[in-house]
Design an enzyme around this catalytic site. Sequence first.
Site, PDB file in Angstrom:
ATOM      1  N   GLY B  43       9.077 -23.998 -64.568  1.00  0.00           N
ATOM      2  CA  GLY B  43       8.460 -22.623 -64.500  1.00  0.00           C
ATOM      3  C   GLY B  43       9.016 -22.030 -65.575  1.00  0.00           C
ATOM      4  CG  HIS B 267       2.726  -9.151 -52.868  1.00  0.00           C
ATOM      5  ND1 HIS B 267       1.867  -8.228 -52.824  1.00  0.00           N
ATOM      6  CD2 HIS B 267       3.409  -9.460 -54.005  1.00  0.00           C
ATOM      7  CE1 HIS B 267       1.772  -7.590 -54.260  1.00  0.00           C
ATOM      8  NE2 HIS B 267       2.662  -8.368 -54.857  1.00  0.00           N
ATOM      9  NE  ARG B 338       5.775  -6.791 -55.118  1.00  0.00           N
ATOM     10  CZ  ARG B 338       5.712  -7.913 -56.364  1.00  0.00           C
ATOM     11  NH1 ARG B 338       6.421  -8.972 -56.082  1.00  0.00           N
ATOM     12  NH2 ARG B 338       4.910  -7.734 -57.314  1.00  0.00           N
ATOM     13  CG  LEU B 449       6.578 -12.765 -64.450  1.00  0.00           C
ATOM     14  CD1 LEU B 449       5.358 -12.239 -65.219  1.00  0.00           C
ATOM     15  CD2 LEU B 449       6.487 -14.187 -64.051  1.00  0.00           C
TER      16      LEU B 449
END
Lengths: 253, 646
Positions: B43, B267, B338, B449
């Site tokens: 990833g 989430h 969140r 990310l």
Amino acid sequence: MADKILKKIYVKVWRQNNPSDKGRFETYEVENISQGSSFLEMIDILNDQLIREGKDPIAFDHDCREGICGMCSMYINGHAHGPDSEITTCQLHMRKFEDGETITVEPWRAGAFPVIKDLIVDRVAFDKIQQAGGYVSVNTGGVPDGNTIPIAQVDAEEAMDAAACIGCGACVATCKNSSAMLFVAAKVSQFAKLPQGKVEAKRRAKAMVAKMDELGFGGCTNTGACELACPKNISISHIARLNREYLKAKFSD
Amino acid sequence: MSNIDSKIPEGPLAEKWSRHKAAIRVVSPANKRKLDIIVVGTGLAGASAAASLGELGYNVKAFCYQDSPRRAHSIAAQGGINAAKNYQNDNDSVYRLFYDTIKGGDYRSREANVHRLAEVSPNIIDQCVAQGVPFAREYGGNLANRSFGGVLVSRTFYARGQTGQQLLLGAYSALNRQIDAGSVEIFARHEMLDVVVIDGKARGIVARDLTNGEVKRFGAHAVVLATGGYGNVFFLSTNAMGCNGSAAWQAYKRGAYFSNPCYVQIHPTCIPVHGSQQSKLTLMSESLRNDGRVWVPKKKEDAERLRKGEISANDIKDEDRDFYLERRYPSYGNLVPRDVASRAAKERCDAGFGVNAEGKAVFLDFKYAIERLGRDTIEKRYGNLFQMYEKITDVNPYENPMQIYPAIHYAMGGTWVDYNLMTSVPGLYSIGEANFSDHGANRLGASALMQGLADGYFILPYTIGDYLAGEIMVPKIDTNAPEFEEAEKNVTGRLEKLYNIKGDQPVDYFHKKLGHIMWEYVGMSRNEEGLKKAIEEIAELKKEFWSNVRIPGEMNNINPELEKAGRLADFIDIGDLMARDALNRNESCGGHFREESVTEDGEAKRNDEIGCYASAWEFQGEDKEPVMHREELVFENVKLTQRSYK
């Protein structure tokens, strides 16, 4: 929003135990499938049934189940990723099918994508094409600030249109020549629209096309079938750009 | 009990990383060529690390279970990546990103790690632009930004709703370049099943070739785990079907501490669960909360009629809509973090205001944004997300509000690492979601990310050199060593054991049961009684699984059920550790909500007297109680306050 239940459907699916097995179709009955279920959830239910009956479940590739990883790859009722448009197999839902219907499921069929088992094919050829030139040769570090080179919004958007390719192989599976032109074009076109990609444009176009030919993909005869099958709506205009890039590179040899 | 050395460098916060870099050792190019590194997972963290280490001249072997490194689940991240560029002139800075991340994580992460993350964040954007990542641009050609939850500035860079895909393809292209150059060798459709430790140091892995079942040995001078999170312990989550915690769990069994397993992120904006046939949950990007307004009906009778399908959302007048996030949190409104948004949705649904047949959904409405900005603008910003929503639900979100509900999304907990990203096993590293260090008890949107690429491009390539500088005299690792023999036997023994149970139930039967236990007792809301119950029920499930699972097919062929069984066996153990960790943490913080620890108005109540630590669990042997070590969290630069988004 109560979804309708499909009381019974027939799934006619390609079974092939290994690459050297001849393979055959087998038909299975599945009952009580909610139309709100995804196609792969239906296959999950069928597999659960097969396991309980002491049979070997159907092997198929899938991972993210949200249409972005590109792993799922089923040829359903004669269409790559099934009858719906602009989606992958994992996003296909059972509301596209009728009660009592026979659904035919095959793997991608292309010489360059040999079957490993059942519906799983080997797409390592796609990686090899990317390895031949699908990159900008920069090392980590030592690059300029992200805003140093302005890029017109329209160019960035067009690059993004091309970059949206998920590498699933639907284009190859659909093409009567098993051509990988749309796949190669998506990468070449993305870089052709960006200043960062221009430096190696010539080398890239030549190397990726040469690798594609070497790996046994067919040539492009502009039927446009790839564009229709593409779950990400990649336009064949990118193939035109690839041809331009390739010719430019060849003429400057 | 604290025998944990996090190796945080001395000095002022803003200078720690540069001082550390100056102090650590470097391996010469000639010696790099002699050193082998294994990277498991491709990833964002794994691909960027493998590519960067290959560029430096190490011999890298990269592994992924998918058919190509490009499929890793980072690809599914939609909304964006944060970076402290301050391109918008809105007073963003490295310090502000650091502070937002610490606060967002509810003061349960390490100051030094988080500051380093914020420091390297601008470099990530530059790197990705140089690779040809087609970020969104303004008309003038500059990079565009948007806002995300939990912050008051616009620092999120994006590529439509496919940011993770584009960043991963960037890292994948860098990886491909190294594969072409011969510095990285790729092993796709290979799953790591054990870590090999020789004389206390990680020296390789045992992996199974998923296409033919062959179990193989691979030696290296260092091993890097970049294997993501364990969210699939809940069965239903936004993770890909194959995401698993097995690599981290094998490392745990070989001595790597496991940290904060109870911290998982729920989430708030996922497509609600539908019926009982569902296999996974689909996320709708948090970026949608920039323009969508979250609401439920004010009147219970309206909610009841919605559930029966007698009326639709558009029949409810504005004055009868409860925009509960804007009501409860006026300053952040729909952009609260969140964990806060998820609990608020659950609270409304539990109170009887849920809007779908199951009563487990709230509305996310774009009507107001379309009125303000026009349909074209909304389509440009979120077109692909709207299309995805319509394909899945058969409802057009331009005309009707979306229905959303919280779902398991991300694991903040993971393998314990020190400042160098090394686990408690020397030579074994853990990066990206697989480790625990940067997000505390709650991760901010668009920061996964950032962390994956920070670790892979800019942190690990430096810190691993410090360790490998001490290994330059070690010859190629001999995979005939008895430790490899033992690890291979361990792997094949377990596979054979699972395969030969020949019970009655398929793997998913047990996985769904585990998911149910976890969601019920170790999910959004936890209490002592429930957690104790979870531990008991998981133990029973474990016995049942190991005596009654049925695995069809062959050992030496592609066998997805065998793969799933191995992963589930580990998920069962991970679930147990999560419950233990949650039981041990008698406070509410971030994604961990203990019913025993709430404020008067029902908000999560952190307790810094007892909770200011990171847990680090040590394996003691199969079915033995693990031992918890505490890493005390020291805050020298921010003042701990009760988080408020009101």
